[in-house]
Design an enzyme around this catalytic site. Structure first.
Site, PDB file in Angstrom:
ATOM      1  N   ILE A 204       0.863  -1.180   0.000  1.00  0.00           N
ATOM      2  CA  ILE A 204       0.000   0.000   0.000  1.00  0.00           C
ATOM      3  C   ILE A 204       0.900   1.232   0.000  1.00  0.00           C
ATOM      4  CG2 ILE A 204      -1.691   1.304   1.351  1.00  0.00           C
ATOM      5  CD1 ILE A 204      -2.756  -1.412   2.348  1.00  0.00           C
TER       6      ILE A 204
ATOM      7  N   ASN B 101      -2.635   0.980 -11.759  1.00  0.00           N
ATOM      8  CA  ASN B 101      -2.657  -0.296 -11.049  1.00  0.00           C
ATOM      9  C   ASN B 101      -3.583  -1.252 -11.779  1.00  0.00           C
ATOM     10  OD1 ASN B 101      -2.233  -2.152  -8.856  1.00  0.00           O
ATOM     11  ND2 ASN B 101      -4.250  -1.598  -8.054  1.00  0.00           N
TER      12      ASN B 101
ATOM     13  N   HIS C 259      -6.068  -4.505 -10.781  1.00  0.00           N
ATOM     14  CA  HIS C 259      -6.658  -5.175  -9.627  1.00  0.00           C
ATOM     15  C   HIS C 259      -7.516  -6.340 -10.131  1.00  0.00           C
ATOM     16  CE1 HIS C 259      -8.055  -5.607  -5.537  1.00  0.00           C
ATOM     17  NE2 HIS C 259      -9.280  -5.733  -6.012  1.00  0.00           N
TER      18      HIS C 259
ATOM     19  N   THR D 248      -5.414 -14.192 -17.594  1.00  0.00           N
ATOM     20  CA  THR D 248      -5.235 -14.127 -19.065  1.00  0.00           C
ATOM     21  C   THR D 248      -5.815 -12.816 -19.594  1.00  0.00           C
ATOM     22  OG1 THR D 248      -7.301 -15.272 -19.534  1.00  0.00           O
ATOM     23  CG2 THR D 248      -5.332 -16.639 -19.352  1.00  0.00           C
TER      24      THR D 248
HETATM   25  C1  GAR Z   1      -2.384 -10.129 -10.560  1.00  0.00           C
HETATM   26  O1  GAR Z   1      -3.530 -10.955 -10.575  1.00  0.00           O
HETATM   27  C2  GAR Z   1      -2.757  -8.730 -10.117  1.00  0.00           C
HETATM   28  O2  GAR Z   1      -4.015  -8.306 -10.571  1.00  0.00           O
HETATM   29  C3  GAR Z   1      -2.766  -8.886  -8.626  1.00  0.00           C
HETATM   30  O3  GAR Z   1      -1.670  -9.708  -8.346  1.00  0.00           O
HETATM   31  C4  GAR Z   1      -1.423 -10.566  -9.455  1.00  0.00           C
HETATM   32  C5  GAR Z   1       0.022 -10.392  -9.871  1.00  0.00           C
HETATM   33  O4  GAR Z   1       0.373 -11.297 -10.880  1.00  0.00           O
HETATM   34  N1  GAR Z   1      -2.674  -7.619  -7.974  1.00  0.00           N
HETATM   35  C6  GAR Z   1      -3.243  -7.344  -6.810  1.00  0.00           C
HETATM   36  O5  GAR Z   1      -3.889  -8.151  -6.167  1.00  0.00           O
HETATM   37  C7  GAR Z   1      -3.023  -5.936  -6.325  1.00  0.00           C
HETATM   38  N2  GAR Z   1      -3.904  -5.625  -5.257  1.00  0.00           N
HETATM   39  P1  GAR Z   1       1.709 -11.103 -11.705  1.00  0.00           P
HETATM   40  O6  GAR Z   1       2.822 -10.836 -10.704  1.00  0.00           O
HETATM   41  O7  GAR Z   1       1.885 -12.433 -12.400  1.00  0.00           O
HETATM   42  O8  GAR Z   1       1.503  -9.960 -12.642  1.00  0.00           O
END
Ligand code: GAR
Length: 196
Positions: free
Chosen positions: A100, A115, A117, A180
């Site tokens: 955060i 970002n 989410h 995906t």
């Molecule tokens: C993704 O699903 C992203 O949306 C989420 O973490 C994952 C990271 O995957 N982000 C959050 O939850 C932020 N609050 P990655 O490292 O393979 O891109």
């Protein structure tokens, strides 16, 4: 020219999708934009390996080495700011960055801090979004790209994608389906920002 700095904490698949799309779509010649650096708050983040292989500058800033959130965010800004010059304004892209950020940091990069989410915001801010969507009986889930503001997982929405929640879904199977789509909408949202 714009410098894109991507912040990660783990796998970095969204970062990798962004790098691959930027190469395929030639963001450098189309938008004068390049992915200048990848920063992780965890030394063992898998995404760092991919970034290094692609010749992108990588930095590790361990949040545990700082006594407060403010101290960590000040160090993070000091790391990012060399990529932020009048001729090369920085775009800060949070891609699975699980920290955060303080109001001061958000204010510093206001309007150029994005970002992704893993939910259809404004539903399911925070953690465990997929399990919460399943528990709530949602028929659809998805992901959201937004500009970051002072309030966690809020801010103007840039892109969203919807996927079905299937009867036998677990948090993991739903997360994989959503991911995906994240790989599609995040590069698209950034390309759209860069084209403005
Ligand atoms: C993704 O699903 C992203 O949306 C989420 O973490 C994952 C990271 O995957 N982000 C959050 O939850 C932020 N609050 P990655 O490292 O393979 O891109």
């Amino acid at each position: 020219m714009k410098n894109i700095v991507i912040l990660i904490s783990g796998g970095g698949s969204n970062m990798a999708a962004m790098v691959k799309t930027s190469e395929r779509e030639r963001w450098q010649s189309r938008f004068g934009a390049r992915i200048a650096a990848v920063v992780s708050n965890k030394a063992d983040a898998k995404g760092l390996v991919f970034a290094k292989e692609r010749g992108i500058a990588t930095h590790v800033l361990d949040h545990k080495a700082f006594p407060t959130r403010e101290a960590f965010d000040d160090a993070l800004a000091a790391l990012i700011d060399p990529y932020n010059t009048p001729s090369h304004p920085v775009l800060v892209v949070l891609a699975g960055f699980m920290r955060i950020l303080t109001p001061g940091f958000v204010e510093r990069y206001a309007g150029r801090l994005t970002n992704i989410h893993p939910s259809l915001l404004p539903a399911f801010t925070g953690l465990h979004t997929h399990q919460r969507a399943i528990d709530a009986g949602c028929k659809y889930a998805g992901c959201t790209v937004h500009l970051v503001t002072g309030e966690l997982d809020h801010g103007p929405i840039l892109e969203q994608a919807v996927v079905p929640v299937l009867p036998n879904d677990t948090a993991d199977t739903l997360a994989a389906r959503v991911l995906t789509q994240e790989h599609v909408i995040y590069p698209r949202a950034i390309a759209s920002l860069l084209s403005k």
